[in-house]
Scaffold this motif. Structure first.
Motif, mmCIF file in Angstrom:
data_model
loop_
_atom_site.group_PDB
_atom_site.id
_atom_site.type_symbol
_atom_site.label_atom_id
_atom_site.label_comp_id
_atom_site.label_asym_id
_atom_site.label_seq_id
_atom_site.Cartn_x
_atom_site.Cartn_y
_atom_site.Cartn_z
ATOM 1 N N LEU A 175 0.889 -1.185 -0.040
ATOM 2 C CA LEU A 175 0.149 -0.038 -0.042
ATOM 3 C C LEU A 175 1.096 1.091 -0.009
ATOM 4 C CD1 LEU A 175 -2.708 -0.997 2.668
ATOM 5 C CD2 LEU A 175 -2.452 -1.438 0.247
ATOM 6 N N ARG A 176 1.064 1.623 -1.222
ATOM 7 C CA ARG A 176 2.070 2.879 -1.443
ATOM 8 C C ARG A 176 1.413 4.107 -1.032
ATOM 9 N NH1 ARG A 176 6.454 2.397 -4.651
ATOM 10 N NH2 ARG A 176 7.102 4.113 -3.906
ATOM 11 N N LEU A 177 1.451 4.355 0.498
ATOM 12 C CA LEU A 177 0.736 5.744 1.057
ATOM 13 C C LEU A 177 1.640 7.050 0.434
ATOM 14 C CD1 LEU A 177 -0.305 4.853 4.518
ATOM 15 C CD2 LEU A 177 -1.530 4.864 2.456
ATOM 16 N N ASP A 178 3.053 6.806 0.008
ATOM 17 C CA ASP A 178 3.709 7.851 -0.459
ATOM 18 C C ASP A 178 3.287 8.268 -2.011
ATOM 19 O OD1 ASP A 178 4.416 5.549 -1.895
ATOM 20 O OD2 ASP A 178 6.629 5.963 -1.364
ATOM 21 N N GLN A 179 2.150 7.345 -2.745
ATOM 22 C CA GLN A 179 1.657 7.801 -3.832
ATOM 23 C C GLN A 179 0.071 8.120 -3.723
ATOM 24 O OE1 GLN A 179 2.590 4.883 -6.556
ATOM 25 N NE2 GLN A 179 5.026 5.043 -6.621
ATOM 26 N N PHE A 180 -0.391 8.078 -2.668
ATOM 27 C CA PHE A 180 -1.643 8.402 -2.218
ATOM 28 C C PHE A 180 -1.936 9.820 -2.158
ATOM 29 C CE2 PHE A 180 -5.579 8.829 0.245
ATOM 30 C CZ PHE A 180 -6.523 8.097 -0.453
ATOM 31 N N ARG A 181 -2.338 10.483 -3.105
ATOM 32 C CA ARG A 181 -2.594 11.963 -3.181
ATOM 33 C C ARG A 181 -3.977 12.546 -2.376
ATOM 34 N NH1 ARG A 181 1.239 14.590 -6.115
ATOM 35 N NH2 ARG A 181 1.975 13.393 -7.510
ATOM 36 N N MET A 182 -3.998 13.420 -1.574
ATOM 37 C CA MET A 182 -4.972 13.936 -0.879
ATOM 38 C C MET A 182 -4.850 15.553 -1.385
ATOM 39 S SD MET A 182 -4.809 12.360 2.745
ATOM 40 C CE MET A 182 -6.390 12.945 3.347
ATOM 41 N N GLN A 183 -6.186 16.266 -1.273
ATOM 42 C CA GLN A 183 -6.314 17.523 -1.556
ATOM 43 C C GLN A 183 -5.495 18.382 -0.847
ATOM 44 O OE1 GLN A 183 -10.550 18.365 -0.873
ATOM 45 N NE2 GLN A 183 -11.228 17.406 -2.899
ATOM 46 N N ASN A 184 -5.050 19.290 -1.360
ATOM 47 C CA ASN A 184 -4.064 20.485 -0.845
ATOM 48 C C ASN A 184 -2.801 20.067 -0.605
ATOM 49 O OD1 ASN A 184 -6.277 22.385 -0.762
ATOM 50 N ND2 ASN A 184 -7.078 21.722 0.981
ATOM 51 N N GLY A 185 -2.447 18.747 -1.095
ATOM 52 C CA GLY A 185 -1.070 18.257 -0.844
ATOM 53 C C GLY A 185 -0.984 17.378 0.423
ATOM 54 N N LEU A 186 -1.917 17.258 1.346
ATOM 55 C CA LEU A 186 -2.053 16.068 2.617
ATOM 56 C C LEU A 186 -1.533 15.045 2.161
ATOM 57 C CD1 LEU A 186 -4.921 17.999 4.479
ATOM 58 C CD2 LEU A 186 -2.683 18.469 4.792
ATOM 59 N N PHE A 187 -0.531 14.344 2.903
ATOM 60 C CA PHE A 187 -0.451 12.959 2.906
ATOM 61 C C PHE A 187 -0.398 12.196 4.203
ATOM 62 C CE2 PHE A 187 3.535 15.157 3.414
ATOM 63 C CZ PHE A 187 4.536 14.597 4.150
ATOM 64 N N LEU A 188 -0.335 10.819 3.970
ATOM 65 C CA LEU A 188 -0.514 9.978 5.027
ATOM 66 C C LEU A 188 0.443 9.354 5.327
ATOM 67 C CD1 LEU A 188 -4.130 8.660 4.651
ATOM 68 C CD2 LEU A 188 -3.445 9.974 6.595
ATOM 69 N N LYS A 189 0.943 8.795 6.604
ATOM 70 C CA LYS A 189 1.927 7.589 6.863
ATOM 71 C C LYS A 189 1.378 6.959 8.024
ATOM 72 C CE LYS A 189 6.421 10.145 6.095
ATOM 73 N NZ LYS A 189 7.563 10.708 6.598
ATOM 74 N N ALA A 190 1.611 5.406 7.754
ATOM 75 C CA ALA A 190 1.111 4.665 8.783
ATOM 76 C C ALA A 190 2.265 4.541 9.870
ATOM 77 C CB ALA A 190 0.976 3.210 8.262
ATOM 78 N N ASP A 191 1.503 4.650 11.180
ATOM 79 C CA ASP A 191 2.476 4.299 12.429
ATOM 80 C C ASP A 191 2.429 3.127 13.024
ATOM 81 O OD1 ASP A 191 3.373 7.241 12.259
ATOM 82 O OD2 ASP A 191 1.235 7.898 13.162
ATOM 83 N N LYS A 192 1.315 2.571 13.214
ATOM 84 C CA LYS A 192 1.245 1.452 13.994
ATOM 85 C C LYS A 192 -0.259 0.574 13.279
ATOM 86 C CE LYS A 192 0.810 -0.594 18.568
ATOM 87 N NZ LYS A 192 0.688 -0.336 19.948
ATOM 88 N N ILE A 193 -0.010 -0.838 13.206
ATOM 89 C CA ILE A 193 -1.047 -1.661 12.761
ATOM 90 C C ILE A 193 -0.909 -2.785 13.673
ATOM 91 C CG2 ILE A 193 -2.318 -2.872 11.137
ATOM 92 C CD1 ILE A 193 -1.374 -0.949 8.978
ATOM 93 N N ASN A 194 -1.861 -2.897 14.739
ATOM 94 C CA ASN A 194 -1.883 -4.210 15.403
ATOM 95 C C ASN A 194 -3.624 -4.823 15.216
ATOM 96 O OD1 ASN A 194 -2.299 -6.029 17.508
ATOM 97 N ND2 ASN A 194 -1.006 -4.839 19.034
ATOM 98 N N LEU A 195 -3.571 -5.381 14.794
ATOM 99 C CA LEU A 195 -5.009 -6.079 14.433
ATOM 100 C C LEU A 195 -5.562 -6.945 15.556
ATOM 101 C CD1 LEU A 195 -4.826 -6.953 10.641
ATOM 102 C CD2 LEU A 195 -5.619 -4.694 11.682
ATOM 103 N N VAL A 196 -4.688 -7.648 16.295
ATOM 104 C CA VAL A 196 -5.261 -8.332 17.417
ATOM 105 C C VAL A 196 -5.732 -7.429 18.478
ATOM 106 C CG1 VAL A 196 -4.457 -10.290 18.849
ATOM 107 C CG2 VAL A 196 -3.725 -10.455 16.673
ATOM 108 N N ASP A 197 -4.977 -6.498 18.905
ATOM 109 C CA ASP A 197 -5.459 -5.714 20.059
ATOM 110 C C ASP A 197 -6.265 -4.455 19.401
ATOM 111 O OD1 ASP A 197 -3.763 -7.231 21.675
ATOM 112 O OD2 ASP A 197 -1.930 -6.221 21.482
ATOM 113 N N ASP A 198 -6.553 -4.472 18.017
ATOM 114 C CA ASP A 198 -7.339 -3.502 17.385
ATOM 115 C C ASP A 198 -6.722 -2.064 17.612
ATOM 116 O OD1 ASP A 198 -9.460 -2.561 15.964
ATOM 117 O OD2 ASP A 198 -10.853 -3.009 17.770
ATOM 118 N N GLU A 199 -5.478 -1.822 17.079
ATOM 119 C CA GLU A 199 -4.966 -0.568 17.432
ATOM 120 C C GLU A 199 -4.353 -0.171 16.129
ATOM 121 O OE1 GLU A 199 -2.030 0.104 20.561
ATOM 122 O OE2 GLU A 199 -2.791 -1.775 21.673
ATOM 123 N N ILE A 200 -4.737 1.048 15.514
ATOM 124 C CA ILE A 200 -4.322 1.325 14.325
ATOM 125 C C ILE A 200 -4.149 2.888 14.280
ATOM 126 C CG2 ILE A 200 -4.754 1.803 11.857
ATOM 127 C CD1 ILE A 200 -6.776 -0.840 12.104
#
Length: 213
Positions: A175-200
């Motif tokens: 999932l190339r979030l560095d190629q996912f464009r948002m309005q006004n140039g905003l962008f996302l970075k994932a910090d943590k994904i723990n599906l078992v403990d339901d933390e994203i």
């Protein structure tokens, strides 16, 4: 012995009968081998598939302006909304959900009959804030189809967003979030994904050029 008590005449087995059984047997074997060969060639055949032009990288310099903590239920609602809109004109549908693993569900046809697959992934947050999904297991009914071949089929036949990269050889989806464009140039970075403990956790960034304006 009365006429009623006479034993029934024994039925003789002729070479003609034997030949009929042999023909029927080989026809059955031919159907099984033919169906198996057809299935194998349809799954493994190489087809030309549309390759997306990789968009220019989103500017990644900047500071986080918002840290978002979420859970699987909220993310699944966003995914459903996004896929409903993205696939509204597509004949081939698929679903993606977060459970204790990430789950991609879709359908393909074998001998004209629809077969549903369930492909499970473990998600990993990369240093650059992208997310890698590593294929973990596959369920395709009673068919013993390798994960690599199913991922080739997905790559050939499924319409994926440009910022999603499938690598059948490595059995990964990026999932190339560095190629996912948002309005006004905003962008996302994932910090943590723990599906078992339901933390994203993800962070929303404002580009450095916007900060200086």
């Amino acid at each position: 012995m009365t006429p009623e008590e006479k034993p029934a005449p024994k039925k003789t087995f002729s070479w003609k009968d034997l030949n009929k059984w042999k023909v029927a047997f080989f026809v059955l074997i031919g159907m099984v081998v033919g169906s198996t060969f057809f299935l194998f060639t349809r799954i493994t055949e190489k087809r030309d598939f549309a390759k997306h032009d990789i968009p220019a990288l989103v500017e990644r310099e900047g500071n986080p302006v918002l840290n978002i903590r979420s859970n699987k239920e909220q993310i699944n609602s966003l995914i459903d909304f996004y896929l409903d809109e993205y696939q509204k004109d597509s004949d081939v549908k698929y679903d993606f959900r977060l459970e204790n693993e990430a789950l991609l569900t879709g359908e393909f046809k074998i001998l004209g009959f629809p077969v549903t697959f369930y492909l499970y992934f473990d998600p990993y947050v990369m240093d650059n804030g992208n997310v890698q999904l590593k294929a973990k297991s596959l369920s395709v009914g009673t068919l013993g189809v390798p994960i690599t071949e199913v991922m080739k089929m997905i790559q050939r036949n499924y319409d994926m967003p440009k910022w999603i990269e499938i690598d059948p050889k490595e059995e990964t989806v990026m999932l190339r979030l560095d190629q996912f464009r948002m309005q006004n140039g905003l962008f996302l970075k994932a910090d943590k994904i723990n599906l078992v403990d339901d933390e994203i956790q993800v962070s929303l960034y404002l580009p450095e050029s916007k900060e200086k304006e």
